[in-house]
Motif scaffolding. Structure first.
Motif, PDB file in Angstrom:
ATOM      1  N   SER A 206       0.859  -1.179   0.000  1.00 31.35           N
ATOM      2  CA  SER A 206       0.000   0.000   0.000  1.00 31.35           C
ATOM      3  C   SER A 206       0.900   1.234   0.000  1.00 31.35           C
ATOM      4  O   SER A 206       2.050   1.168   0.461  1.00 31.35           O
ATOM      5  CB  SER A 206      -0.898   0.016   1.239  1.00 31.35           C
ATOM      6  N   PRO A 207       0.409   2.373  -0.512  1.00 28.90           N
ATOM      7  CA  PRO A 207       1.256   3.575  -0.518  1.00 28.90           C
ATOM      8  C   PRO A 207       1.780   3.954   0.863  1.00 28.90           C
ATOM      9  O   PRO A 207       2.941   4.323   1.005  1.00 28.90           O
ATOM     10  CB  PRO A 207       0.326   4.647  -1.086  1.00 28.90           C
ATOM     11  N   ARG A 208       0.940   3.838   1.892  1.00 24.06           N
ATOM     12  CA  ARG A 208       1.414   4.255   3.217  1.00 24.06           C
ATOM     13  C   ARG A 208       2.360   3.230   3.835  1.00 24.06           C
ATOM     14  O   ARG A 208       3.222   3.581   4.639  1.00 24.06           O
ATOM     15  CB  ARG A 208       0.229   4.533   4.136  1.00 24.06           C
ATOM     16  N   ASN A 209       2.233   1.963   3.467  1.00 23.26           N
ATOM     17  CA  ASN A 209       3.178   0.955   3.939  1.00 23.26           C
ATOM     18  C   ASN A 209       4.556   1.214   3.346  1.00 23.26           C
ATOM     19  O   ASN A 209       5.569   1.263   4.057  1.00 23.26           O
ATOM     20  CB  ASN A 209       2.682  -0.438   3.563  1.00 23.26           C
ATOM     21  N   ALA A 210       4.599   1.394   2.020  1.00 22.78           N
ATOM     22  CA  ALA A 210       5.881   1.676   1.364  1.00 22.78           C
ATOM     23  C   ALA A 210       6.481   2.972   1.886  1.00 22.78           C
ATOM     24  O   ALA A 210       7.686   3.053   2.158  1.00 22.78           O
ATOM     25  CB  ALA A 210       5.675   1.756  -0.145  1.00 22.78           C
ATOM     26  N   ARG A 211       5.647   3.987   2.052  1.00 22.16           N
ATOM     27  CA  ARG A 211       6.131   5.289   2.504  1.00 22.16           C
ATOM     28  C   ARG A 211       6.682   5.211   3.919  1.00 22.16           C
ATOM     29  O   ARG A 211       7.709   5.818   4.227  1.00 22.16           O
ATOM     30  CB  ARG A 211       4.995   6.306   2.440  1.00 22.16           C
ATOM     31  N   TRP A 212       6.022   4.442   4.789  1.00 24.98           N
ATOM     32  CA  TRP A 212       6.515   4.279   6.153  1.00 24.98           C
ATOM     33  C   TRP A 212       7.929   3.709   6.141  1.00 24.98           C
ATOM     34  O   TRP A 212       8.820   4.203   6.838  1.00 24.98           O
ATOM     35  CB  TRP A 212       5.577   3.362   6.942  1.00 24.98           C
ATOM     36  N   GLU A 213       8.117   2.669   5.353  1.00 24.49           N
ATOM     37  CA  GLU A 213       9.433   2.032   5.293  1.00 24.49           C
ATOM     38  C   GLU A 213      10.481   2.990   4.740  1.00 24.49           C
ATOM     39  O   GLU A 213      11.611   3.052   5.242  1.00 24.49           O
ATOM     40  CB  GLU A 213       9.354   0.768   4.427  1.00 24.49           C
ATOM     41  N   MET A 214      10.136   3.733   3.721  1.00 24.18           N
ATOM     42  CA  MET A 214      11.096   4.690   3.149  1.00 24.18           C
ATOM     43  C   MET A 214      11.463   5.773   4.146  1.00 24.18           C
ATOM     44  O   MET A 214      12.638   6.119   4.331  1.00 24.18           O
ATOM     45  CB  MET A 214      10.506   5.345   1.907  1.00 24.18           C
ATOM     46  N   GLU A 215      10.456   6.341   4.781  1.00 25.03           N
ATOM     47  CA  GLU A 215      10.675   7.498   5.639  1.00 25.03           C
ATOM     48  C   GLU A 215      11.366   7.143   6.944  1.00 25.03           C
ATOM     49  O   GLU A 215      11.918   8.020   7.596  1.00 25.03           O
ATOM     50  CB  GLU A 215       9.346   8.194   5.923  1.00 25.03           C
ATOM     51  N   ARG A 216      11.348   5.858   7.313  1.00 23.65           N
ATOM     52  CA  ARG A 216      12.060   5.442   8.526  1.00 23.65           C
ATOM     53  C   ARG A 216      13.415   4.834   8.186  1.00 23.65           C
ATOM     54  O   ARG A 216      14.144   4.403   9.055  1.00 23.65           O
ATOM     55  CB  ARG A 216      11.222   4.439   9.315  1.00 23.65           C
ATOM     56  N   GLY A 217      13.742   4.806   6.917  1.00 27.20           N
ATOM     57  CA  GLY A 217      15.040   4.315   6.488  1.00 27.20           C
ATOM     58  C   GLY A 217      16.021   5.469   6.312  1.00 27.20           C
ATOM     59  O   GLY A 217      15.786   6.585   6.758  1.00 27.20           O
ATOM     60  N   THR A 218      17.087   5.201   5.630  1.00 29.83           N
ATOM     61  CA  THR A 218      18.133   6.221   5.472  1.00 29.83           C
ATOM     62  C   THR A 218      18.559   6.417   4.027  1.00 29.83           C
ATOM     63  O   THR A 218      19.397   7.284   3.756  1.00 29.83           O
ATOM     64  CB  THR A 218      19.377   5.841   6.298  1.00 29.83           C
ATOM     65  N   THR A 219      18.013   5.647   3.095  1.00 28.88           N
ATOM     66  CA  THR A 219      18.522   5.711   1.725  1.00 28.88           C
ATOM     67  C   THR A 219      17.496   6.153   0.692  1.00 28.88           C
ATOM     68  O   THR A 219      17.853   6.431  -0.446  1.00 28.88           O
ATOM     69  CB  THR A 219      19.068   4.341   1.285  1.00 28.88           C
ATOM     70  N   GLU A 220      16.212   6.195   1.044  1.00 32.22           N
ATOM     71  CA  GLU A 220      15.172   6.486   0.059  1.00 32.22           C
ATOM     72  C   GLU A 220      14.236   7.597   0.526  1.00 32.22           C
ATOM     73  O   GLU A 220      14.115   7.852   1.722  1.00 32.22           O
ATOM     74  CB  GLU A 220      14.319   5.243  -0.210  1.00 32.22           C
ATOM     75  N   PHE A 221      13.554   8.200  -0.431  1.00 30.07           N
ATOM     76  CA  PHE A 221      12.447   9.096  -0.115  1.00 30.07           C
ATOM     77  C   PHE A 221      11.338   8.860  -1.132  1.00 30.07           C
ATOM     78  O   PHE A 221      11.603   8.509  -2.289  1.00 30.07           O
ATOM     79  CB  PHE A 221      12.889  10.568  -0.106  1.00 30.07           C
ATOM     80  N   PRO A 222      10.083   9.007  -0.743  1.00 33.91           N
ATOM     81  CA  PRO A 222       8.975   8.750  -1.654  1.00 33.91           C
ATOM     82  C   PRO A 222       8.866   9.841  -2.706  1.00 33.91           C
ATOM     83  O   PRO A 222       8.945  11.027  -2.398  1.00 33.91           O
ATOM     84  CB  PRO A 222       7.755   8.734  -0.728  1.00 33.91           C
ATOM     85  N   LEU A 223       8.669   9.456  -3.952  1.00 34.33           N
ATOM     86  CA  LEU A 223       8.629  10.433  -5.035  1.00 34.33           C
ATOM     87  C   LEU A 223       7.239  11.045  -5.191  1.00 34.33           C
ATOM     88  O   LEU A 223       6.235  10.336  -5.196  1.00 34.33           O
ATOM     89  CB  LEU A 223       9.049   9.790  -6.357  1.00 34.33           C
ATOM     90  N   PRO A 224       7.178  12.362  -5.355  1.00 38.17           N
ATOM     91  CA  PRO A 224       5.912  13.040  -5.621  1.00 38.17           C
ATOM     92  C   PRO A 224       5.585  13.003  -7.110  1.00 38.17           C
ATOM     93  O   PRO A 224       6.419  12.634  -7.944  1.00 38.17           O
ATOM     94  CB  PRO A 224       6.187  14.464  -5.145  1.00 38.17           C
ATOM     95  N   ALA A 225       4.366  13.429  -7.447  1.00 39.96           N
ATOM     96  CA  ALA A 225       3.919  13.424  -8.843  1.00 39.96           C
ATOM     97  C   ALA A 225       4.771  14.334  -9.716  1.00 39.96           C
ATOM     98  O   ALA A 225       4.906  14.086 -10.920  1.00 39.96           O
ATOM     99  CB  ALA A 225       2.448  13.830  -8.922  1.00 39.96           C
ATOM    100  N   TRP A 226       5.351  15.391  -9.144  1.00 36.16           N
ATOM    101  CA  TRP A 226       6.226  16.273  -9.910  1.00 36.16           C
ATOM    102  C   TRP A 226       7.384  15.477 -10.521  1.00 36.16           C
ATOM    103  O   TRP A 226       7.726  15.649 -11.696  1.00 36.16           O
ATOM    104  CB  TRP A 226       6.772  17.384  -9.024  1.00 36.16           C
ATOM    105  N   VAL A 227       7.976  14.585  -9.738  1.00 34.93           N
ATOM    106  CA  VAL A 227       9.100  13.786 -10.222  1.00 34.93           C
ATOM    107  C   VAL A 227       8.617  12.658 -11.127  1.00 34.93           C
ATOM    108  O   VAL A 227       9.126  12.472 -12.237  1.00 34.93           O
ATOM    109  CB  VAL A 227       9.915  13.221  -9.042  1.00 34.93           C
ATOM    110  N   VAL A 228       7.625  11.906 -10.678  1.00 29.78           N
ATOM    111  CA  VAL A 228       7.139  10.759 -11.457  1.00 29.78           C
ATOM    112  C   VAL A 228       6.603  11.209 -12.812  1.00 29.78           C
ATOM    113  O   VAL A 228       6.852  10.562 -13.839  1.00 29.78           O
ATOM    114  CB  VAL A 228       6.061   9.996 -10.674  1.00 29.78           C
ATOM    115  N   GLY A 229       5.877  12.321 -12.842  1.00 29.71           N
ATOM    116  CA  GLY A 229       5.345  12.820 -14.097  1.00 29.71           C
ATOM    117  C   GLY A 229       6.433  13.129 -15.106  1.00 29.71           C
ATOM    118  O   GLY A 229       6.300  12.822 -16.307  1.00 29.71           O
TER     119      GLY A 229
END
Length: 300
Positions: A206-229
């Protein structure tokens, strides 16, 4: 008995972690503050038990995951930096791209990344368009007037959120803001070069599951629509399938969206391909779909 005794206080503590978007540094500082932890359990709870329970409870969305059904197009890989630059300069002829190739040479691509991508600097485009606070109130306007409009010029595209990306309904996550702003300061010129993956790593989450893992890690950040687009603008074949609906849709977990101004930010934004066209829509943050995966950028 001990676990039951601390369940309530620990649940409240975890909710505070989520509310304030605490990362690993902040959590570690709390764990090392033994006096504070003792106060939670009135001095009767062993530190080891607290650490264990917090670790087990850290991600309340961990079960929001399912088997992946869709994948990347067979043989797909990002287009070259040169080709991406050419596409973007057609849409943004006023931006300086003279630094892009040199910056790209200095970026290591993690194994989990799809490759390197070029993105226009959000703040630089905002200045050109006279849009104030592009990371805040002006963010939705930036999406509507630039990258979403460019995608519509490039191919068949439907924006289900047209006219609804207002300041009270869409926002970028703070970690995404911080990561992109940091890259803007570090890299010269008007474009950013970053390593990213477009959903495969977090497929089925789920988006919030993936985002939780990213935001509590040290190597990734979740991409916004500005970047993905913009990734899709320079790499249209990532989501382009005229006969079958088998390409992994891309969750933009770096953004949040809500249906009304008074509601919670219960949804995320997403790109998919169906019915012969690229589509941009909202998706509930708790929906674990085997058709979707969250995009992420990698920090150095």
């Amino acid at each position: 008995m001990a676990t039951q005794f601390i369940w309530g206080p620990l649940k409240a503590l975890i909710e505070r972690f989520d509310e304030h978007n605490f990362g690993p540094t902040e959590i570690q500082r709390w764990l090392e503050n033994f006096d504070f932890l003792l106060r939670i359990g009135n001095g009767t709870i062993p530190r080891e038990l607290l650490v264990k329970v917090i670790g087990e409870m850290a991600n309340p969305f961990a079960r929001e995951k399912t088997e992946v059904r869709y994948f990347y197009p067979k043989g797909w890989s990002p287009t070259t930096i040169f080709d991406q630059q050419k596409v973007l300069q057609d849409f943004y002829p006023y931006l300086d791209a003279s630094h892009v190739v040199e910056v790209a040479k200095g970026i290591a691509v993690p194994q989990a990344a799809d490759g390197l991508f070029i993105i226009p600097k959000l703040s630089r485009v905002a200045v050109e368009l006279g849009i104030e606070n592009p990371y805040g109130e002006g963010y939705g306007q930036m999406l509507e007037s630039t990258v979403l409009a460019h995608l519509a010029r490039q191919r068949q595209f439907h924006n289900y959120r047209a006219g609804e990306l207002t300041a009270d309904r869409v926002r970028m996550r703070q970690l995404a803001i911080d990561a992109i702003a940091k890259l803007e300061k570090e890299q010269p010129g008007d474009f950013l070069v970053l390593a990213a993956q477009t959903g495969q790593k977090w497929g089925g989450y789920s988006p919030r599951n993936a985002r939780w893992e990213m935001e509590r890690g040290t190597t990734e950040f979740p991409l916004p629509a500005w970047v993905v687009g913009h990734v899709l603008l320079t790499n249209p074949k990532r989501l382009e399938n005229l006969e079958k609906y088998e390409h992994l849709a891309i969750d933009c977990s770096g953004d949040e969206y809500r249906s009304g101004g008074g509601a919670e930010f219960e949804s995320g934004l997403c790109f998919c391909f169906s019915g012969g066209r690229l589509r941009f829509y909202r998706r509930w943050l708790g929906d674990a779909s085997g058709d979707c995966g969250s995009a992420s950028g990698f920090v150095r």
